[in-house]
Scaffold this motif. Structure first.
Motif, PDB file in Angstrom:
ATOM      1  N   ALA A  13       0.611  -1.396  -0.152  1.00 30.23           N
ATOM      2  CA  ALA A  13      -0.166   0.099  -0.348  1.00 30.23           C
ATOM      3  C   ALA A  13       1.047   0.642  -0.203  1.00 30.23           C
ATOM      4  CB  ALA A  13      -1.114  -0.080   1.115  1.00 30.23           C
ATOM      5  N   PHE A  14       2.090   1.625   0.239  1.00 27.73           N
ATOM      6  CA  PHE A  14       2.923   2.617   1.006  1.00 27.73           C
ATOM      7  C   PHE A  14       3.345   2.906   0.166  1.00 27.73           C
ATOM      8  CE2 PHE A  14       5.956   5.002   1.998  1.00 27.73           C
ATOM      9  CZ  PHE A  14       6.129   6.144   3.109  1.00 27.73           C
ATOM     10  N   PHE A  22       2.747   2.427  -3.162  1.00 24.64           N
ATOM     11  CA  PHE A  22       2.017   2.891  -4.578  1.00 24.64           C
ATOM     12  C   PHE A  22       1.452   3.994  -3.692  1.00 24.64           C
ATOM     13  CE2 PHE A  22       1.252  -1.877  -5.640  1.00 24.64           C
ATOM     14  CZ  PHE A  22       0.625  -1.383  -6.803  1.00 24.64           C
ATOM     15  N   TYR A  23       1.484   4.322  -2.360  1.00 20.48           N
ATOM     16  CA  TYR A  23       0.308   5.437  -2.317  1.00 20.48           C
ATOM     17  C   TYR A  23       1.242   6.081  -2.210  1.00 20.48           C
ATOM     18  CZ  TYR A  23      -0.500   8.693   1.351  1.00 20.48           C
ATOM     19  OH  TYR A  23      -0.677  10.126   2.227  1.00 20.48           O
ATOM     20  N   ALA A  24       3.369   6.307  -1.420  1.00 18.59           N
ATOM     21  CA  ALA A  24       3.932   6.628  -2.315  1.00 18.59           C
ATOM     22  C   ALA A  24       4.660   7.645  -3.351  1.00 18.59           C
ATOM     23  CB  ALA A  24       5.497   5.931  -1.764  1.00 18.59           C
ATOM     24  N   LEU A  25       4.519   5.797  -4.524  1.00 18.57           N
ATOM     25  CA  LEU A  25       4.937   6.580  -6.184  1.00 18.57           C
ATOM     26  C   LEU A  25       3.493   7.639  -6.737  1.00 18.57           C
ATOM     27  CD1 LEU A  25       6.020   3.171  -7.797  1.00 18.57           C
ATOM     28  CD2 LEU A  25       6.645   5.434  -7.812  1.00 18.57           C
ATOM     29  N   PHE A  26       2.182   7.444  -6.050  1.00 18.49           N
ATOM     30  CA  PHE A  26       1.961   7.607  -6.828  1.00 18.49           C
ATOM     31  C   PHE A  26       0.643   9.271  -6.378  1.00 18.49           C
ATOM     32  CE2 PHE A  26       1.915   3.842  -9.180  1.00 18.49           C
ATOM     33  CZ  PHE A  26       2.022   4.192 -10.372  1.00 18.49           C
ATOM     34  N   MET A  27       0.584   9.461  -5.632  1.00 21.98           N
ATOM     35  CA  MET A  27       0.832  10.092  -4.318  1.00 21.98           C
ATOM     36  C   MET A  27       1.242  11.710  -3.650  1.00 21.98           C
ATOM     37  SD  MET A  27      -3.084  10.695  -3.414  1.00 21.98           S
ATOM     38  CE  MET A  27      -3.514  12.229  -3.309  1.00 21.98           C
ATOM     39  N   LEU A  28       2.379  11.159  -3.095  1.00 20.32           N
ATOM     40  CA  LEU A  28       3.186  11.735  -1.606  1.00 20.32           C
ATOM     41  C   LEU A  28       4.017  12.535  -2.621  1.00 20.32           C
ATOM     42  CD1 LEU A  28       3.202  11.711   1.245  1.00 20.32           C
ATOM     43  CD2 LEU A  28       5.054  10.008   0.843  1.00 20.32           C
ATOM     44  N   ILE A  29       5.299  10.918  -3.506  1.00 17.18           N
ATOM     45  CA  ILE A  29       5.912  11.411  -4.307  1.00 17.18           C
ATOM     46  C   ILE A  29       5.218  12.457  -4.876  1.00 17.18           C
ATOM     47  CG2 ILE A  29       7.952  11.320  -6.227  1.00 17.18           C
ATOM     48  CD1 ILE A  29       8.363   8.806  -4.909  1.00 17.18           C
ATOM     49  N   PRO A  30       4.419  13.238  -5.855  1.00 16.45           N
ATOM     50  CA  PRO A  30       4.043  13.674  -6.880  1.00 16.45           C
ATOM     51  C   PRO A  30       3.508  15.033  -6.368  1.00 16.45           C
ATOM     52  CG  PRO A  30       2.876  11.970  -7.209  1.00 16.45           C
ATOM     53  CD  PRO A  30       3.946  11.415  -6.105  1.00 16.45           C
ATOM     54  N   LEU A  31       2.640  14.442  -4.808  1.00 15.95           N
ATOM     55  CA  LEU A  31       2.737  16.024  -3.796  1.00 15.95           C
ATOM     56  C   LEU A  31       4.086  16.913  -4.065  1.00 15.95           C
ATOM     57  CD1 LEU A  31      -0.115  17.570  -1.991  1.00 15.95           C
ATOM     58  CD2 LEU A  31       1.169  16.015  -0.261  1.00 15.95           C
ATOM     59  N   ILE A  32       4.618  16.486  -3.050  1.00 13.61           N
ATOM     60  CA  ILE A  32       5.792  16.159  -2.518  1.00 13.61           C
ATOM     61  C   ILE A  32       6.537  17.130  -3.897  1.00 13.61           C
ATOM     62  CG2 ILE A  32       8.543  16.779  -1.209  1.00 13.61           C
ATOM     63  CD1 ILE A  32       7.354  13.973  -0.644  1.00 13.61           C
ATOM     64  N   GLY A  33       6.536  16.817  -5.503  1.00 15.29           N
ATOM     65  CA  GLY A  33       6.587  17.076  -5.798  1.00 15.29           C
ATOM     66  C   GLY A  33       6.713  18.669  -6.342  1.00 15.29           C
ATOM     67  N   ALA A  34       4.878  18.699  -6.373  1.00 11.68           N
ATOM     68  CA  ALA A  34       4.046  19.793  -6.557  1.00 11.68           C
ATOM     69  C   ALA A  34       4.270  20.691  -5.783  1.00 11.68           C
ATOM     70  CB  ALA A  34       2.289  19.157  -6.921  1.00 11.68           C
TER      71      ALA A  34
END
Lengths: 309, 275, 425
Positions: free
Chosen positions: A35-36, A38-50
């Motif tokens: 879970a983590f 997928f969450y990191a790849l497609f949610m967390l990292i894009p968010l931090i990137g944003a």
């Protein structure tokens, strides 16, 4: 369960526990990693990137991305009239949709509550629009607004002869109509479930006291379903603030910018015109923070009014 | 008694009126999808006099429906499978591991549920491109796992707390390891909430528009919603064909709804109340 | 536990740095690959989904041809997004280093930007260049390099209904005063002068290239240069809104509900005498009324007949990506688009004008008058207005036509966007 927890706590220094801890760690990881990941790849990292890019001038045209500090945020607040207008429009839209949709959904839920044999039929019917994708709903309603209603108006319903999508003053309400048409059924289902949870003896007690049905509703039913109201307002608030598909499909934000909601403003900043990704990211961060604050306040205030049952 | 009867009729009338409004657009789209352009412009309200099935055959030839359906199924299937499985694993473990850390991780997942998609769409597109999954339906399904897993964790965590621990301990004594216990004992117990999660995500993923628009690069990979969107192109605005394609797109979910409506409606109520 | 979590977060951060770092240096090992493998996949991006089957057949033809000639099997991944999304999708692909091998672009609008960004491969050495007609060749040439192969060339201004004009003895107006007379006569005879189809934002937008193009050509030849130096303003053009206003005051009803398709239907059914629109709607007009007799004419902008000019534009052109892994094959494909025998058929099927001496078919009847203008030198090349300004004009012209923005608001908004687009690099 509690006793085990207690022992774990008291013996937390012993060697035996450390070994158990290690094993626990492994299993903890085993269960959480997928879970983590997928969450990191497609949610967390894009968010931090944003967040990061919101401080840069990243855009499609230039190959070098420079750090520009707060200037994107400053521009959004001081020098972007369209962003401000779209934000105000979204707030107006949200207030109308949240109120109408919840009142209507609750009303229908109450009406359905009184039916016995037809209850399920009505539930099914009212929820039906939710099966249609938002963008498809928008296309369906384009047809209704441009072809069906003008023809219907010839049957003496001249009120229906409007520039539903073409008149800047009307188009906004057309969008609201579609949003309510599609969204009300969902909230209704939640309200029906909540109403079924109101104990019959409470209602009966109120009736014996001679409470009129309206007072009964205000003083007995509403407090009992406050939990559902909190949820529904939360859901509609969130949805309405982020509204995109319906507007995109119905008016594309037009005519002009008369129906440009904030999500569309951000989208266009990023994917049309000057393709300013960094700036669009900054605006999306502002939207995020606003939604966060409003929903936290809403849940906090409304939770306070819920009765423990 | 009499008053009751009257109010019951009144109540029924209002419900029927609302119900009619609810169904009117769908009804209009369906009956007009069988008409010619002329008939639509002249008598939109009438039932079609002759059935123009050509609208459908043309729509079928314009968008490769079978392929588009398969694409939608692939994306939705992978998305839901991952969300349900990984979400329930994580949710179960978090619920069974009391302590600060679990709480933090839980909140960490939850906080993402408020993030507007628009905030991450640009960087997400770039990320998908970097790891080489942009333009693939499988890749799109995987992305949905990342976006949807939080909600799944949220719902399972709440549900697991209502399951007594004794069952797992019994399985442990029987010599099953943790994963086996989870699959054989816990998953079946979780099934009501898993169905709910599945349904909520089905409605979301199947009907989603913006993410597939950004991710899918090849017409042959388009989901059914995207395929219909291309029909609305600048030069193709002819209503019979468009209406037919709208009907085709909507049929799969409406059919599913007719058969599974009890699960769907209960699932939604469940999903919300658990929140 | 904490340690493991730390490791996880470090991992995450690492991925983050790798993924989101601004790596312009993705120097992939370019495998020209022709000999290494005989099965090659080309990614082709064409923003004209309405012609899907034609392009698919054409590409199949190329595969066959190429297999025979070079023994390489070329497969295609064809991406054809709708016109509303095409620009943003292509932009996303290009800027995320996911460029298609061959893609369509708007010659005049996109070539300078994409060339500056380093996306475009030089095609000057390809055989098709030799045979190109002058006007299209100029449009795809920048700094003496040919950067794209022209497909769709357009000569346009506005469309008028010849039968209606003849019925009331009207001449094609050479100045805006003459246009007013035409409008007056039509009004007197209860004929609506103009189709107004503003629902699609890019239709009112057409006034921007028409007005700016004609006025810059006749009055301010250095306008674009000064604009690039932040030393000019659209406010310099007097009478910017005159023609737009005439059209708006004498047009069909409820313009914001009429899209291009409906507009062409109305024009085909003679509901109005003129339509400010390009001949790219010819196909759909003729589909509604095969017998309609219409022509393309230059739009008068002011009272100077010299400024009444045809806009000559090369819109859709094919470019090869600099990052392509199969550059040679991609170039061969682009060349095939103009040099093969199939090219002649493709151009006719798609109703495109000839762009090359290889094309031996007649242009379309509705273009004959426009071609006369072009041959007499009465045309200008579609002006190099940045894409961002064009899309901004879609919004602000709609707002203006709906009566909510003043002329100054409109021009200021356009100036601002123009300035922003310069500030990007």
């Amino acid at each position: 369960m509690d006793t085990e927890l207690a022992t774990v706590k008291t013996k937390s220094n012993t060697f035996r526990f450390n070994k158990a801890k290690k094993k626990k760690c492994l299993s903890f990881l085993m269960f959480l990693t997928p879970a983590f990941l997928f969450y990191a790849l497609f949610m967390l990292i894009p968010l931090i990137g944003a967040v990061y890019y919101s401080f840069t001038n990243w855009n499609a045209a230039s190959q070098v991305t420079r750090f520009v500090g707060l200037s994107n945020y400053i521009e959004a607040f001081t020098n972007d009239p369209y962003f401000k207008e779209s934000m105000l429009l979204t707030i107006k839209y949200t207030s109308i949709v949240v109120i109408v949709q919840n009142v209507l959904a609750l009303l229908i839920a109450l009406l359905i509550e009184y039916r016995n044999r037809t209850r399920n039929l009505f539930r099914t019917v009212f929820f039906m629009p939710n099966m249609v994708s938002l963008i498809i709903s928008a296309f369906m309603w384009s047809f209704i607004f441009t072809i069906v209603l003008p023809q219907l108006s010839e049957y003496g319903l001249s009120l229906l002869d409007q520039g539903w999508l073409g008149n800047p003053d009307v188009a906004f309400y057309s969008i609201i109509i579609v949003a309510i048409w599609r969204g009300t059924g969902y909230m209704m289902i939640i309200y029906i479930a909540a109403l079924q949870g109101v104990p019959v003896h409470l209602k009966e007690a109120a009736i014996i006291d001679g409470a009129s049905s309206f007072q009964n509703f205000i003083h007995v039913t509403i407090p009992m379903i406050m939990h559902a109201i909190t949820i529904c307002v939360f859901l509609t608030l969130n949805e309405a603030f982020k509204v995109f598909d319906v507007v995109y499909g119905l008016t594309g934000g037009g005519p002009g910018r008369s129906t440009q909601v904030v999500a569309l403003n951000i989208f266009e900043e990023a994917f049309s015109g000057n393709f300013r990704y960094g700036y669009a990211n900054a605006k999306s961060m502002i939207l995020f923070v606003i939604i966060l604050i409003i929903t936290i306040v809403q849940v906090y205030v409304m939770r306070g009014k819920e009765v423990e049952s | 008694m009499k008053k009751n009867r009257l109010s019951s009729i009144f109540n029924m009338v209002i419900l029927i009126a609302f119900g009619a409004i609810s169904l009117f657009p769908i009804y209009m789209v369906v009956i007009n999808s069988f008409k010619s352009q002329d008939q639509i412009f002249n008598s939109v309200l009438q039932l079609p006099t002759t059935l123009h099935f050509t609208n459908y055959t043309e729509a079928f030839s314009q968008i490769n429906i079978a392929q588009a359906l398969w694409n939608s199924l692939t994306v939705t299937g992978i998305g839901i499978a991952g969300i349900v499985l990984f979400g329930s694993m994580a949710g179960y473990k978090l619920a069974r591991t009391p302590g600060k850390l679990s709480q933090i991780i839980f909140l960490f997942f939850m906080s993402s549920m408020l993030i507007p998609f628009h905030s991450i769409m640009i960087t997400l597109t770039r990320m998908a491109n970097m790891i080489g999954i942009q333009g693939s339906t499988v890749g799109l399904g995987l992305i949905y796992i990342g976006l949807g897993v939080s909600m799944s964790i949220f719902l399972t965590t709440g549900f697991v707390k209502t399951i007594p621990k004794e069952l797992e301990e019994a399985a442990k004594i029987d010599g099953a390891n943790e994963m086996q216990t989870f699959i054989k004992v816990i998953l079946p117990l979780l099934s009501p909430i898993l169905v709910t999660i599945g349904i909520l995500n089905l409605l979301w993923i199947w009907n989603d528009f913006l993410l597939p628009l950004l991710m899918l690069t090849n017409v042959n990979d388009y989901t059914i919603i995207l395929s219909v969107n291309t029909l609305f192109g600048e030069y193709n605005n002819d209503w019979p064909k468009i209406l037919a394609s709208l009907v085709i797109t909507t049929i799969p979910l409406i059919t599913a709804y007719v058969f599974l409506q009890k699960y769907i409606l209960d699932g939604i109520a469940e999903g919300a109340v658990k929140g | 536990m904490k340690k493991l979590f730390m490791i996880l977060s470090v991992m995450t951060t690492l991925v983050l740095i790798v993924a989101c770092g601004n790596d312009a240096d993705t120097s992939e090992t370019t495998d020209e690959g022709a000999n290494a493998s005989d099965d090659v996949e080309l990614k082709v991006f064409i923003d004209q989904p309405r012609f899907k089957t034609y392009y698919e057949d054409f590409l199949d033809g190329f595969t066959e041809y190429y297999e025979e000639e070079n023994g390489i099997t070329v497969r295609f991944q064809l991406e054809m997004p709708g016109p509303n999304e095409a620009a943003q999708i292509l932009q996303t692909r290009l800027s995320s280093n996911d460029s298609p091998d061959v893609f369509t672009l708007h010659a005049l609008n996109n070539i300078p930007v994409y060339d500056n960004a380093g996306y475009l491969e030089d095609l000057s050495d390809l055989p098709f260049v030799e045979n190109l007609l002058d006007a299209p060749l100029n449009a795809v040439t920048r700094d003496e390099k040919v950067l794209a192969a022209p497909l769709e060339t357009i000569y346009w201004g506005y469309l008028y209904n010849v039968d209606i004009f003849e019925a009331y003895d009207l001449e094609v107006p050479e100045t805006i005063s003459e246009m007013e007379t035409v409008v007056e006569t039509l009004n007197e005879n209860d004929v609506t002068p103009f189709i107004r189809s503003f629902q699609e934002r890019n239709i009112p937008q057409l006034f921007l290239p028409l007005v700016v193009g004609a006025l810059a050509e006749t009055e301010k030849p250095d306008f674009f240069e000064r604009m690039d130096n932040n030393d000019a303003s659209l406010k310099e053009f007097e009478g910017f809104f005159d023609m737009m206003d005439i059209q708006n005051q004498h047009g069909t009803d409820r313009p914001f509900e009429i899209d291009g398709a409906q507009g062409s239907n109305m024009f085909a059914n003679e509901e109005a005498a003129m339509w400010v629109q390009g001949p790219w709607y010819a196909e759909s007009i003729l589909a509604s009324n095969e017998a309609l007799n219409f022509r393309v004419a230059p739009l008068p902008i002011n009272d100077n007949p010299e400024a009444t000019l045809i806009n000559a534009s090369v819109s859709t052109s094919l470019a090869v990506s600099k990052d392509s892994d199969h550059k040679d094959i991609a170039k061969d494909l682009v060349n095939y688009f103009l040099e093969s025998e199939a090219s002649n058929d493709l151009f006719q099927d798609l109703l495109f004008n000839p762009v090359s001496t290889n094309h031996d078919f007649e242009p379309f009847p509705w273009l004959d008058e426009a071609m006369e203008y072009v041959e007499a030198g009465r045309s200008y090349q579609d002006p190099p207005i940045p894409n961002a300004v064009k899309s901004e004009s879609e919004r602000v012209f709609q707002t203006y036509l709906a009566g909510s923005d003043s002329q100054d608001d409109v021009l200021e908004a356009l100036d601002r966007t123009w300035e922003q687009s310069l500030a990007l690099d």
